[in-house]
Motif scaffolding. Structure first.
Motif, PDB file in Angstrom:
ATOM      1  N   SER A 152      54.561 -27.912 -89.267  1.00  0.00           N
ATOM      2  CA  SER A 152      54.419 -26.456 -89.259  1.00  0.00           C
ATOM      3  C   SER A 152      52.996 -26.054 -88.874  1.00  0.00           C
ATOM      4  N   LYS A 153      52.029 -26.860 -89.286  1.00  0.00           N
ATOM      5  CA  LYS A 153      50.644 -26.573 -88.889  1.00  0.00           C
ATOM      6  C   LYS A 153      50.465 -26.772 -87.384  1.00  0.00           C
ATOM      7  N   ARG A 154      51.093 -27.817 -86.829  1.00  0.00           N
ATOM      8  CA  ARG A 154      51.037 -28.025 -85.386  1.00  0.00           C
ATOM      9  C   ARG A 154      51.667 -26.839 -84.643  1.00  0.00           C
ATOM     10  N   ARG A 155      52.723 -26.286 -85.212  1.00  0.00           N
ATOM     11  CA  ARG A 155      53.383 -25.149 -84.568  1.00  0.00           C
ATOM     12  C   ARG A 155      52.439 -23.964 -84.464  1.00  0.00           C
ATOM     13  N   GLN A 156      51.717 -23.698 -85.553  1.00  0.00           N
ATOM     14  CA  GLN A 156      50.795 -22.573 -85.537  1.00  0.00           C
ATOM     15  C   GLN A 156      49.662 -22.805 -84.541  1.00  0.00           C
ATOM     16  N   GLU A 157      49.165 -24.047 -84.484  1.00  0.00           N
ATOM     17  CA  GLU A 157      48.110 -24.371 -83.524  1.00  0.00           C
ATOM     18  C   GLU A 157      48.610 -24.209 -82.086  1.00  0.00           C
ATOM     19  N   LEU A 158      49.849 -24.635 -81.862  1.00  0.00           N
ATOM     20  CA  LEU A 158      50.414 -24.560 -80.511  1.00  0.00           C
ATOM     21  C   LEU A 158      50.578 -23.115 -80.056  1.00  0.00           C
ATOM     22  N   THR A 159      50.975 -22.236 -80.966  1.00  0.00           N
ATOM     23  CA  THR A 159      51.219 -20.843 -80.594  1.00  0.00           C
ATOM     24  C   THR A 159      49.939 -20.024 -80.512  1.00  0.00           C
ATOM     25  N   THR A 160      48.847 -20.497 -81.109  1.00  0.00           N
ATOM     26  CA  THR A 160      47.608 -19.716 -81.108  1.00  0.00           C
ATOM     27  C   THR A 160      46.576 -20.223 -80.108  1.00  0.00           C
ATOM     28  N   ALA A 231      57.027 -15.172 -89.991  1.00  0.00           N
ATOM     29  CA  ALA A 231      55.708 -14.556 -90.181  1.00  0.00           C
ATOM     30  C   ALA A 231      54.570 -15.343 -89.539  1.00  0.00           C
ATOM     31  N   ASP A 232      54.903 -16.482 -88.888  1.00  0.00           N
ATOM     32  CA  ASP A 232      53.894 -17.301 -88.213  1.00  0.00           C
ATOM     33  C   ASP A 232      52.755 -17.664 -89.170  1.00  0.00           C
ATOM     34  N   GLY A 233      53.146 -18.201 -90.343  1.00  0.00           N
ATOM     35  CA  GLY A 233      52.145 -18.459 -91.375  1.00  0.00           C
ATOM     36  C   GLY A 233      51.897 -19.910 -91.686  1.00  0.00           C
ATOM     37  N   GLY A 234      51.961 -20.799 -90.702  1.00  0.00           N
ATOM     38  CA  GLY A 234      51.800 -22.220 -90.987  1.00  0.00           C
ATOM     39  C   GLY A 234      50.404 -22.766 -90.822  1.00  0.00           C
ATOM     40  N   ALA A 235      49.398 -21.905 -90.612  1.00  0.00           N
ATOM     41  CA  ALA A 235      48.049 -22.399 -90.343  1.00  0.00           C
ATOM     42  C   ALA A 235      47.480 -23.191 -91.510  1.00  0.00           C
ATOM     43  N   ASP A 236      47.704 -22.697 -92.720  1.00  0.00           N
ATOM     44  CA  ASP A 236      47.180 -23.364 -93.916  1.00  0.00           C
ATOM     45  C   ASP A 236      48.320 -23.492 -94.924  1.00  0.00           C
ATOM     46  N   PRO A 237      49.079 -24.594 -94.884  1.00  0.00           N
ATOM     47  CA  PRO A 237      50.239 -24.730 -95.773  1.00  0.00           C
ATOM     48  C   PRO A 237      49.894 -24.633 -97.252  1.00  0.00           C
ATOM     49  N   VAL A 238      48.757 -25.194 -97.663  1.00  0.00           N
ATOM     50  CA  VAL A 238      48.390 -25.166 -99.078  1.00  0.00           C
ATOM     51  C   VAL A 238      48.152 -23.737 -99.537  1.00  0.00           C
ATOM     52  N   ARG A 239      47.383 -22.992 -98.761  1.00  0.00           N
ATOM     53  CA  ARG A 239      47.123 -21.591 -99.114  1.00  0.00           C
ATOM     54  C   ARG A 239      48.422 -20.792 -99.135  1.00  0.00           C
ATOM     55  N   LEU A 240      49.303 -21.080 -98.198  1.00  0.00           N
ATOM     56  CA  LEU A 240      50.585 -20.383 -98.138  1.00  0.00           C
ATOM     57  C   LEU A 240      51.404 -20.650 -99.392  1.00  0.00           C
ATOM     58  N   LEU A 241      51.439 -21.899 -99.828  1.00  0.00           N
ATOM     59  CA  LEU A 241      52.219 -22.268-101.004  1.00  0.00           C
ATOM     60  C   LEU A 241      51.655 -21.657-102.277  1.00  0.00           C
ATOM     61  N   LEU A 242      50.339 -21.460-102.319  1.00  0.00           N
ATOM     62  CA  LEU A 242      49.699 -20.967-103.534  1.00  0.00           C
ATOM     63  C   LEU A 242      49.622 -19.446-103.602  1.00  0.00           C
ATOM     64  N   ARG A 243      49.764 -18.768-102.465  1.00  0.00           N
ATOM     65  CA  ARG A 243      49.546 -17.328-102.444  1.00  0.00           C
ATOM     66  C   ARG A 243      50.818 -16.506-102.258  1.00  0.00           C
ATOM     67  N   ASP A 244      51.871 -17.140-101.805  1.00  0.00           N
ATOM     68  CA  ASP A 244      53.110 -16.374-101.627  1.00  0.00           C
ATOM     69  C   ASP A 244      53.778 -16.173-102.979  1.00  0.00           C
ATOM     70  N   PRO A 245      53.998 -14.929-103.425  1.00  0.00           N
ATOM     71  CA  PRO A 245      54.564 -14.676-104.761  1.00  0.00           C
ATOM     72  C   PRO A 245      55.911 -15.346-104.986  1.00  0.00           C
ATOM     73  N   ALA A 246      56.786 -15.308-103.987  1.00  0.00           N
ATOM     74  CA  ALA A 246      58.117 -15.899-104.150  1.00  0.00           C
ATOM     75  C   ALA A 246      58.020 -17.406-104.356  1.00  0.00           C
ATOM     76  N   LEU A 247      57.154 -18.077-103.597  1.00  0.00           N
ATOM     77  CA  LEU A 247      56.994 -19.515-103.751  1.00  0.00           C
ATOM     78  C   LEU A 247      56.340 -19.868-105.081  1.00  0.00           C
ATOM     79  N   VAL A 248      55.404 -19.062-105.517  1.00  0.00           N
ATOM     80  CA  VAL A 248      54.734 -19.322-106.796  1.00  0.00           C
ATOM     81  C   VAL A 248      55.720 -19.203-107.949  1.00  0.00           C
ATOM     82  N   VAL A 249      56.518 -18.131-107.964  1.00  0.00           N
ATOM     83  CA  VAL A 249      57.509 -17.944-109.038  1.00  0.00           C
ATOM     84  C   VAL A 249      58.532 -19.065-109.005  1.00  0.00           C
ATOM     85  N   ASN A 250      58.995 -19.414-107.806  1.00  0.00           N
ATOM     86  CA  ASN A 250      59.978 -20.492-107.680  1.00  0.00           C
ATOM     87  C   ASN A 250      59.404 -21.819-108.169  1.00  0.00           C
TER      88      ASN A 250
END
Length: 268
Positions: A152-160, A231-250
């Motif tokens: 997913s990080k490679r995908r974000q790099e490829l698109t940007t 949402a094209d949000g794969g640049a930083d998977p760790v930050r994404l996992l820690l900051r998305d409310p739905a993922l945090v609650v889950n």
């Protein structure tokens, strides 16, 4: 995660796992330091990596090499505290990471497998210091999940930034990466559920734990894929996992369910 397969937790076991975490953290920071020195010119043309200390010039190459030397000495001292047969994952991780930094990261597909293998070695190190037989399905699940995050990080790099910054990106396309993400996600959740049913120390609670954990594991993957693909949000998977409310609650619900069954299985 190796603590999950330990029958009895003790202070000694926690300290040994703590040693493994510190040793692997120093090993990874050593590799990052060397990588930043080697890639300083290429990072200078990246929209975000150009702000790294060495690429931006805030830290000189001489200071970077001195820092790497200090990290190397600390790692040798730490490794001397454990028997050599128990620390081979640290050595393997260090060798693989250095090979990745200077050569393997430029080879498509090999680059993502090397990164995922590094996380598998971390888990294996935990098993070795605890003297516990490794769980094949848990290792497979962690490896597959790390493949998903890396792809997913490679995908974000490829698109940007395209393939200018990372030569290996020339061996990928967005459709290919999307397929690799789906395959990795399926493998990760499938092997995790097999771990719960066959190898996890849950006793008679294994079936119920698998049934209750399946929706949580699937939702986590669905939500992550949604954030990356929509949402094209794969640049930083760790930050994404820690900051998305739905993922945090889950994740909190998953911890509660998993922790409850683990405690129940250890209660006489």
């Amino acid at each position: 995660m190796a603590l999950l397969d330990l029958d009895v937790w003790s202070l000694g076991a926690i300290l040994r796992v703590g040693w493994a975490i510190v040793a692997l953290t120093i090993a990874s920071t050593l590799v990052y330091t060397l990588n930043d020195i080697a890639d300083r010119h290429r990072d200078g043309g990246h929209p975000t990596k150009r702000h790294r200390p060495i690429a931006s010039g805030r830290i000189s190459i001489r200071v970077g090499l001195l820092l790497a030397a200090v990290q190397g000495v600390l790692l040798v001292v730490l490794c001397g505290l454990q028997p050599w047969p128990r620390i081979w994952p640290v050595a393997a991780y260090l060798a693989l990471a250095i090979a990745y930094s200077f050569a393997l990261k430029h080879v498509p597909l090999v680059d993502i497998f090397v990164v995922a293998t590094g996380f598998g070695l971390r888990l294996m190190q935990g098993y070795l210091v605890l003297g516990v037989d490794p769980s094949g399905w848990l290792l497979t699940s962690v490896f597959s999940l790390c493949l998903l995050l890396t792809v997913s990080k490679r995908r974000q790099e490829l698109t940007t930034v395209g393939g200018a910054h990372r030569p290996a990106l020339r061996g990928y396309t967005v459709p290919l990466i999307d397929q690799l993400m789906v395959l990795s996600a399926v493998m990760s959740v499938g092997s995790y559920l097999l771990y719960l049913r066959t190898e996890a120390p849950l006793g008679a609670n294994g079936l119920v734990a698998a049934v209750l954990s399946a929706p949580l594991a699937l939702f986590a993957l669905f939500r992550y894929l949604q954030l990356v693909l929509v949402a094209d949000g794969g640049a930083d998977p760790v930050r994404l996992l820690l900051r998305d409310p739905a993922l945090v609650v889950n994740s909190l619900l998953w911890l509660a369910v998993s922790g409850g069954f683990l405690l129940a299985s250890r209660t006489p």
